[in-house]
Scaffold this motif. Structure first.
Motif, mmCIF file in Angstrom:
data_model
loop_
_atom_site.group_PDB
_atom_site.id
_atom_site.type_symbol
_atom_site.label_atom_id
_atom_site.label_comp_id
_atom_site.label_asym_id
_atom_site.label_seq_id
_atom_site.Cartn_x
_atom_site.Cartn_y
_atom_site.Cartn_z
ATOM 1 N N LEU A 99 1.099 -0.859 -0.103
ATOM 2 C CA LEU A 99 0.015 0.464 0.222
ATOM 3 C C LEU A 99 0.656 1.055 -0.041
ATOM 4 N N GLY A 100 1.860 0.992 0.832
ATOM 5 C CA GLY A 100 2.618 2.489 0.918
ATOM 6 C C GLY A 100 3.537 2.941 -0.725
ATOM 7 N N ALA A 101 3.850 1.429 -1.427
ATOM 8 C CA ALA A 101 4.683 1.976 -2.751
ATOM 9 C C ALA A 101 3.605 2.394 -3.476
ATOM 10 N N SER A 102 2.435 1.832 -3.793
ATOM 11 C CA SER A 102 1.565 2.136 -4.120
ATOM 12 C C SER A 102 0.620 3.875 -4.110
ATOM 13 N N ALA A 103 1.290 3.433 -2.778
ATOM 14 C CA ALA A 103 0.737 5.243 -3.119
ATOM 15 C C ALA A 103 1.547 6.627 -2.657
ATOM 16 N N ASN A 104 2.869 5.810 -2.938
ATOM 17 C CA ASN A 104 4.054 6.909 -3.738
ATOM 18 C C ASN A 104 4.817 6.389 -5.195
ATOM 19 N N ASP A 105 4.094 5.451 -5.708
ATOM 20 C CA ASP A 105 4.107 5.551 -7.538
ATOM 21 C C ASP A 105 2.717 6.400 -7.750
ATOM 22 N N THR A 106 1.547 7.010 -6.830
ATOM 23 C CA THR A 106 0.655 7.712 -6.963
ATOM 24 C C THR A 106 0.966 9.052 -6.892
ATOM 25 N N ALA A 107 2.143 9.451 -5.978
ATOM 26 C CA ALA A 107 2.209 11.176 -5.948
ATOM 27 C C ALA A 107 3.926 10.548 -6.644
ATOM 28 N N ILE A 108 4.102 10.310 -6.794
ATOM 29 C CA ILE A 108 4.767 10.349 -7.936
ATOM 30 C C ILE A 108 4.757 10.851 -9.238
ATOM 31 N N THR A 109 3.570 10.319 -9.878
ATOM 32 C CA THR A 109 3.395 9.844 -10.900
ATOM 33 C C THR A 109 2.911 11.255 -10.749
#
Length: 172
Positions: A99-109
């Motif tokens: 979940l943390g990695a997914s949220a981080n990817d979304t923030a980067i995008t």
């Protein structure tokens, strides 16, 4: 627990004694002396048997309770249960990491998309941004080779970006 069992045993004995005493009174009222003596003997024997049975039942219940407690403790100490608990902890930990990695990817995008949109030459263009674990992929079109290069540089300046795969095509 043993105190409860002893209390229960005493209550059972007291109830049995009252029942037997009542039966003795009724039986004795209608009997002769020899019959009364025989009745008392029978009642005494019945009381003893009842007391013995009650004590035996209480001991059996206490033994079963102790065995159940020991079995429960041994079950939770068993290697299989410890392994299952460890696996469940790992699954929860991995789910949280995902979940943390997914949220981080979304923030980067979102950050890369916003930064590119602020560029006057690239902003009006349809540039798609995707990211996974810090790797950003740019696709779509750029008006010039310089704009394509600038889009990559903009993406590299965003926090959390480790690499950029620039697949923008130059169209005039």
């Amino acid at each position: 627990m043993i105190l409860k069992q002893e209390l229960l045993l005493r209550l059972l004995r007291l109830n049995c004694a009252f029942l037997v005493a009542g039966a003795v009174v009724v039986a004795l009222a209608a009997c002769t002396e020899s019959e009364k003596a025989e009745s008392r003997k029978n009642v005494d024997t019945a009381v003893e048997k009842t007391e013995d049975a009650t004590v035996a039942a209480a001991r059996k219940a206490a033994d079963l309770a102790e065995k159940a407690r020991d079995n429960t403790v041994n079950y939770f100490k068993s290697p299989d249960v410890k392994e299952d608990i460890h696996a469940a902890k790992q699954a929860l930990k991995n789910a949280g990491s995902g979940l943390g990695a997914s949220a981080n990817d979304t923030a980067i995008t979102a950050s890369v998309s916003a930064a590119i949109a602020r560029d006057p030459e690239l902003g009006p263009r349809q540039i798609e941004v995707a990211s996974k674990s810090g790797a950003v992929k740019l696709s779509g079109s750029a008006p010039s080779a310089e704009a394509k290069s600038r889009a990559e540089q903009i993406a590299r300046t965003v926090s959390g970006v480790d690499s950029v795969d620039n697949r923008l095509t130059v169209t005039n």
